[in-house]
Each structure stands twice: as structure tokens, then as C-alpha cells.
Scaffold this motif. Sequence first.
Motif, short mmCIF file in Angstrom:
data_model
loop_
_atom_site.label_atom_id
_atom_site.label_comp_id
_atom_site.label_asym_id
_atom_site.label_seq_id
_atom_site.Cartn_x
_atom_site.Cartn_y
_atom_site.Cartn_z
N HIS A 1 0.83 -1.21 0.00
CA HIS A 1 0.00 0.00 0.00
C HIS A 1 0.87 1.26 0.00
N GLN A 2 1.97 1.21 0.72
CA GLN A 2 2.88 2.36 0.77
C GLN A 2 3.46 2.63 -0.60
N GLU A 3 3.86 1.58 -1.31
CA GLU A 3 4.39 1.74 -2.67
C GLU A 3 3.31 2.27 -3.61
N LYS A 4 2.09 1.78 -3.46
CA LYS A 4 1.01 2.16 -4.36
C LYS A 4 0.51 3.58 -4.11
N TYR A 5 0.34 3.95 -2.82
CA TYR A 5 -0.29 5.22 -2.51
C TYR A 5 0.66 6.32 -2.01
N GLY A 6 1.83 5.94 -1.50
CA GLY A 6 2.74 6.93 -0.91
C GLY A 6 2.55 7.00 0.60
N LYS A 7 3.57 7.49 1.28
CA LYS A 7 3.57 7.49 2.75
C LYS A 7 2.49 8.35 3.38
N ASN A 8 2.14 9.46 2.77
CA ASN A 8 1.23 10.40 3.41
C ASN A 8 -0.17 10.43 2.81
N SER A 9 -0.52 9.41 2.06
CA SER A 9 -1.87 9.39 1.49
C SER A 9 -2.86 8.95 2.57
N ASN A 10 -4.12 9.24 2.35
CA ASN A 10 -5.15 8.84 3.31
C ASN A 10 -5.23 7.32 3.44
N GLU A 11 -4.79 6.59 2.41
CA GLU A 11 -4.79 5.12 2.48
C GLU A 11 -3.80 4.61 3.53
N MET A 12 -2.85 5.46 3.92
CA MET A 12 -1.86 5.04 4.90
C MET A 12 -2.23 5.45 6.32
N LEU A 13 -3.40 6.08 6.49
CA LEU A 13 -3.89 6.36 7.84
C LEU A 13 -4.15 5.04 8.55
N LYS A 14 -3.85 4.99 9.82
CA LYS A 14 -3.98 3.75 10.58
C LYS A 14 -5.37 3.13 10.44
N LYS A 15 -6.42 3.96 10.56
CA LYS A 15 -7.78 3.41 10.47
C LYS A 15 -8.05 2.79 9.11
N ASN A 16 -7.50 3.38 8.04
CA ASN A 16 -7.70 2.83 6.71
C ASN A 16 -6.86 1.57 6.49
N ILE A 17 -5.66 1.57 7.03
CA ILE A 17 -4.80 0.37 6.95
C ILE A 17 -5.50 -0.80 7.65
N VAL A 18 -6.07 -0.54 8.81
CA VAL A 18 -6.75 -1.60 9.56
C VAL A 18 -7.90 -2.17 8.73
N THR A 19 -8.66 -1.31 8.07
CA THR A 19 -9.76 -1.78 7.22
C THR A 19 -9.24 -2.64 6.08
N HIS A 20 -8.17 -2.19 5.42
CA HIS A 20 -7.56 -2.97 4.33
C HIS A 20 -7.06 -4.32 4.83
N LEU A 21 -6.34 -4.30 5.95
CA LEU A 21 -5.79 -5.54 6.50
C LEU A 21 -6.89 -6.51 6.89
N SER A 22 -7.94 -5.98 7.48
CA SER A 22 -9.06 -6.82 7.89
C SER A 22 -9.65 -7.56 6.69
N LYS A 23 -9.84 -6.85 5.60
CA LYS A 23 -10.39 -7.46 4.39
C LYS A 23 -9.42 -8.45 3.76
N GLU A 24 -8.15 -8.08 3.67
CA GLU A 24 -7.19 -8.91 2.95
C GLU A 24 -6.71 -10.11 3.75
N ILE A 25 -6.64 -9.98 5.07
CA ILE A 25 -6.21 -11.11 5.90
C ILE A 25 -7.40 -11.96 6.30
N GLY A 26 -8.59 -11.35 6.30
CA GLY A 26 -9.79 -12.09 6.64
C GLY A 26 -10.01 -12.21 8.14
N LYS A 27 -9.58 -11.22 8.88
CA LYS A 27 -9.77 -11.21 10.33
C LYS A 27 -10.49 -9.93 10.73
N ALA A 28 -11.13 -9.96 11.89
CA ALA A 28 -11.85 -8.79 12.39
C ALA A 28 -10.87 -7.65 12.67
N GLU A 29 -11.36 -6.43 12.53
CA GLU A 29 -10.50 -5.25 12.75
C GLU A 29 -9.86 -5.25 14.12
#
Length: 95
Positions: A41-69
Motif C-alpha cells: 500500500h505504501q508503494e502504491k499510494y505513498g507514505k502520506n496518502s489517506n490510504e496510509m492512515l492507521k484506520k484505513n490500513i486496519v480496514t484494508h488488512l481486515s479485508k485482505e487477511i480475513g480477520k476482524a479489525e
Amino acid sequence: KDFDETETEIFVYDKLTIISNNEKLYNLNPEDKALEIIKSHQEKYGKNSNEMLKKNIVTHLSKEIGKAEKTIYPYLTKLERIGEIIVNNGYISTK
């Protein structure tokens, strides 16, 4: 075909075929998987994009790993503690 109770039926399974579908998922440590996703995600969006906000990372990880937030936060805490990620002003980045 036409077995009686004294005969045994043997089924041969290819063990590699059975585990290959989810092999990566089960053999990869969840923290390592989380770090891999964060890096991509860091490579795709950059370090300071909204996709790198902790809350957004948690949402992405939850979906991709298949575990609850709520189970993702301990992974991030461990990664931060061992120095793999940095949380700065709510943004997550890798070293």
C-alpha cells in the motif's frame, strides 16, 4: 463397489493438492502478512496518502487477511514495537 464390512476401502489423496490452495495463508505469520500488505500500500499510494492512515490500513488488512479489525491492532502494535513500522500523526509507514 460391492464392499462388505470386512473389506477396507482406501482413498489416496495428494497432500500437496489439498494444502496448496491456502498454503500461503496458513504458513505466513499474520504480522508478516500485515507488513507485506502495508509495504504494498505504501508503494502504491505513498507514505502520506489517506490510504496510509492507521484506520484505513486496519480496514484494508481486515479485508485482505480475513480477520476482524479488533484482531489487526495487536499485529500493528507488535510490528511497531519491533521497529518494522512507524506510526506518525496517524499515518503508518515502513522503515
